[in-house]
Design a protein around this motif. Structure first.
Motif, PDB file in Angstrom:
ATOM      1  N   HIS A  15       0.830  -1.197   0.000  1.00  0.00           N
ATOM      2  CA  HIS A  15       0.000   0.000   0.000  1.00  0.00           C
ATOM      3  C   HIS A  15       0.869   1.253   0.000  1.00  0.00           C
ATOM      4  O   HIS A  15       1.929   1.296   0.609  1.00  0.00           O
ATOM      5  CB  HIS A  15      -0.900   0.012   1.249  1.00  0.00           C
TER       6      HIS A  15
ATOM      7  N   LEU B 166      -8.739   1.752   4.961  1.00  0.00           N
ATOM      8  CA  LEU B 166      -8.684   0.354   4.570  1.00  0.00           C
ATOM      9  C   LEU B 166      -8.982  -0.594   5.722  1.00  0.00           C
ATOM     10  O   LEU B 166      -9.073  -1.794   5.523  1.00  0.00           O
ATOM     11  CB  LEU B 166      -7.306   0.036   3.983  1.00  0.00           C
ATOM     12  N   GLU B 167      -9.129  -0.034   6.935  1.00  0.00           N
ATOM     13  CA  GLU B 167      -9.534  -0.891   8.044  1.00  0.00           C
ATOM     14  C   GLU B 167     -10.938  -1.416   7.813  1.00  0.00           C
ATOM     15  O   GLU B 167     -11.332  -2.420   8.374  1.00  0.00           O
ATOM     16  CB  GLU B 167      -9.466  -0.109   9.360  1.00  0.00           C
TER      17      GLU B 167
ATOM     18  N   SER C  69     -13.443  -3.481   5.889  1.00  0.00           N
ATOM     19  CA  SER C  69     -13.225  -4.671   5.072  1.00  0.00           C
ATOM     20  C   SER C  69     -13.555  -4.493   3.598  1.00  0.00           C
ATOM     21  O   SER C  69     -12.758  -4.896   2.750  1.00  0.00           O
ATOM     22  CB  SER C  69     -14.015  -5.856   5.651  1.00  0.00           C
TER      23      SER C  69
ATOM     24  N   THR D 146     -10.761  -2.945   1.848  1.00  0.00           N
ATOM     25  CA  THR D 146      -9.585  -3.794   1.709  1.00  0.00           C
ATOM     26  C   THR D 146      -9.611  -4.519   0.375  1.00  0.00           C
ATOM     27  O   THR D 146      -8.617  -4.569  -0.353  1.00  0.00           O
ATOM     28  CB  THR D 146      -9.518  -4.823   2.853  1.00  0.00           C
TER      29      THR D 146
ATOM     30  N   ASP E  62      -8.983  -2.121  -2.529  1.00  0.00           N
ATOM     31  CA  ASP E  62      -7.587  -1.758  -2.721  1.00  0.00           C
ATOM     32  C   ASP E  62      -6.765  -2.928  -3.262  1.00  0.00           C
ATOM     33  O   ASP E  62      -5.826  -2.728  -4.040  1.00  0.00           O
ATOM     34  CB  ASP E  62      -6.972  -1.246  -1.421  1.00  0.00           C
ATOM     35  N   GLU E  63      -7.102  -4.150  -2.860  1.00  0.00           N
ATOM     36  CA  GLU E  63      -6.418  -5.319  -3.424  1.00  0.00           C
ATOM     37  C   GLU E  63      -6.596  -5.344  -4.936  1.00  0.00           C
ATOM     38  O   GLU E  63      -5.637  -5.570  -5.697  1.00  0.00           O
ATOM     39  CB  GLU E  63      -6.964  -6.605  -2.803  1.00  0.00           C
TER      40      GLU E  63
ATOM     41  N   SER F  77      -8.696 -11.679  -0.525  1.00  0.00           N
ATOM     42  CA  SER F  77      -8.700 -12.119   0.874  1.00  0.00           C
ATOM     43  C   SER F  77     -10.056 -12.552   1.405  1.00  0.00           C
ATOM     44  O   SER F  77     -10.130 -13.202   2.439  1.00  0.00           O
ATOM     45  CB  SER F  77      -8.134 -11.009   1.769  1.00  0.00           C
TER      46      SER F  77
END
Length: 446
Positions: free
Chosen positions: A40, A49-50, A52, A55, A58-59, A364
């Protein structure tokens, strides 16, 4: 190529194809796979990004940013796109998924796509060539609308339990299948390895009976083959449904067994084959070609990777390849290599026209991302994207002929199949022109 933790699969993309077979549902497996590690940036939005859903967003952004074949991102400012995505609020994963799909659509590439967990599971099952289930192909009887066993996979739990093609599945674990779709029935039957499923089976002129079957990990057949007697000649007919990780070893077995049975020539049927793994197509091409280029790929940096025959062909017998408008990606690599190296005559209709390579990543939360990372070219260097490969001998089936083969799949690969019938004629002519002898006398194989 097997999928495992922190690995991505290099594929040429599976397209939804119109196959000349009864619709079959593969009982998909659950794969343990996690996202590639991503780095990142120090952007102020990293704190967000905390959350979910962000997250996953961004992946996806990071993978596309580092791998997408078009460095201009279809003239979109991809960095600003990240800021926009991470500043937005998402109530749940589904809303994040919608935002991801919208952003990927802006790239103008239909093969760079987000896969929800169930879609990713299905794709990994296809490319791995394995599943967790009992090993049956399901269909709907057109006359009775009943759920039936199209066929049990050889050496599967279903086969060992005695299930037969045409068996009517009345219920699954006590639930009636009368109103179930194929997808719903598949979901009921599949499950974890070692668990059991109870099927109520109805067979002609017999009382209904229950069968308890333990689920197992099963290798799916991508290749089917027969030795066909055509007048005084024996023809090896091989149908390749998709380029899974097991397709090459299955193809090798088919070529060797048919050669041992004194086949005088081969027909390789790629009709309806939507593609699969890049390296599978290269391995299979090498089984037919003693020498010559197979394919080259060019990535976003201009890096060129070339694949060629390795002098280990399994046979030099005459070969005809059947293709149609649903033969795509890996099928086009194989057909193009065999055609341009004059190893085979290609018969049928112009192929689909997909000239790009995708890498598949696990994310994830169990979802996945397929991203286009390169373009590929046949030995001639021709760009086939959205153009396809023209057959050597054009034989287009009418709608009526396609319907006949769809309703009666047993006619595929017979004289009632006009493309197959033309291939037989070509094989005979090719053999005589090369050997000066009768088609029934086999050439030497390796």
């Amino acid at each position: 190529m097997n999928y495992s933790s922190r690995r991505s699969g290099l594929i040429l993309g599976f397209l939804k194809s119109k196959n000349y077979r009864l619709k079959a549902i593969k009982l998909t497996a659950v794969f343990a796979a996690t996202s590639l590690l991503v780095s990142h940036s120090s952007s102020p939005v990293v704190a967000a990004l905390e959350d979910s859903p962000k997250t996953i967003i961004d992946e996806v952004w990071q993978i596309v940013n580092s791998e997408f074949v078009d460095r201009e991102f279809n003239h979109i400012d991809w960095k600003i796109k990240r800021q926009e995505l991470l500043r937005a609020e998402y109530t749940d994963q589904k809303t994040a998924y919608k935002a991801i799909r919208r952003s990927l659509k802006d790239l103008g590439d239909p093969y760079t796509r987000f896969l929800a967990p169930e879609e990713y599971e299905e794709l990994t099952s296809q490319t791995s060539g394995e599943l967790s289930g009992i090993g049956i192909r399901l269909g709907i009887d057109q006359k009775t609308s009943k759920l039936i066993v199209v066929e049990p996979i050889p050496n599967s739990p279903a086969s060992e339990a005695g299930l037969k093609a045409g068996d009517h599945i009345v219920s699954v674990n006590g639930k009636s299948t009368k109103l179930m779709t194929l997808e719903q029935a598949s979901a009921e039957i599949k499950g974890e390895v070692g668990t059991e499923v109870i099927l109520e089976i109805s067979r002609s002129e017999q009382p209904a009976f229950d069968v308890t079957i333990a689920r197992a990990q099963i290798e799916l057949p991508s290749v089917s083959y027969t030795l066909n007697q055509e007048q005084d000649s024996k023809v090896g007919y091989i149908k390749l449904d998709e380029f899974s990780s097991h397709a090459a070893e299955q193809m090798q077995k088919a070529i060797q067994e048919l050669s041992a049975k004194q086949a005088s020539g081969f027909i390789l049927d790629l009709r309806g084959n939507p593609g699969g793994l890049l390296f599978s197509s290269v391995e299979i091409a090498r089984m037919w070609m003693e020498k010559g280029a197979i394919v080259s790929t060019i990535d976003r940096k201009g890096g060129n990777q070339e694949f060629s025959a390795n002098g280990k062909a399994l046979t030099n017998l005459p070969l005809v390849v059947l293709v149609d408008g649903y033969s795509a990606s890996a099928s086009e690599i194989l057909a193009g290599a065999l055609k341009e190296n004059h190893r085979a005559k290609v018969v049928g209709s112009r192929t689909y026209g997909k000239g790009t390579v995708q890498s598949v990543h696990a994310l994830s939360d169990g979802s996945g991302l397929a991203v286009t990372i390169a373009r590929y070219y046949p030995p001639s260097g021709m760009d086939i994207n959205q153009k396809g490969i023209a057959p050597d001998i054009k034989v287009d089936l009418s709608r009526e002929e396609q319907t006949t083969l769809s309703v009666n799949p047993d006619l595929i690969g017979t004289k009632a199949d006009r493309q197959y019938a033309r291939a037989i004629t070509i094989l005979k002519n090719e053999f005589i022109s090369k050997t000066g002898s009768d088609f029934s006398a086999p050439l030497t194989t390796r």
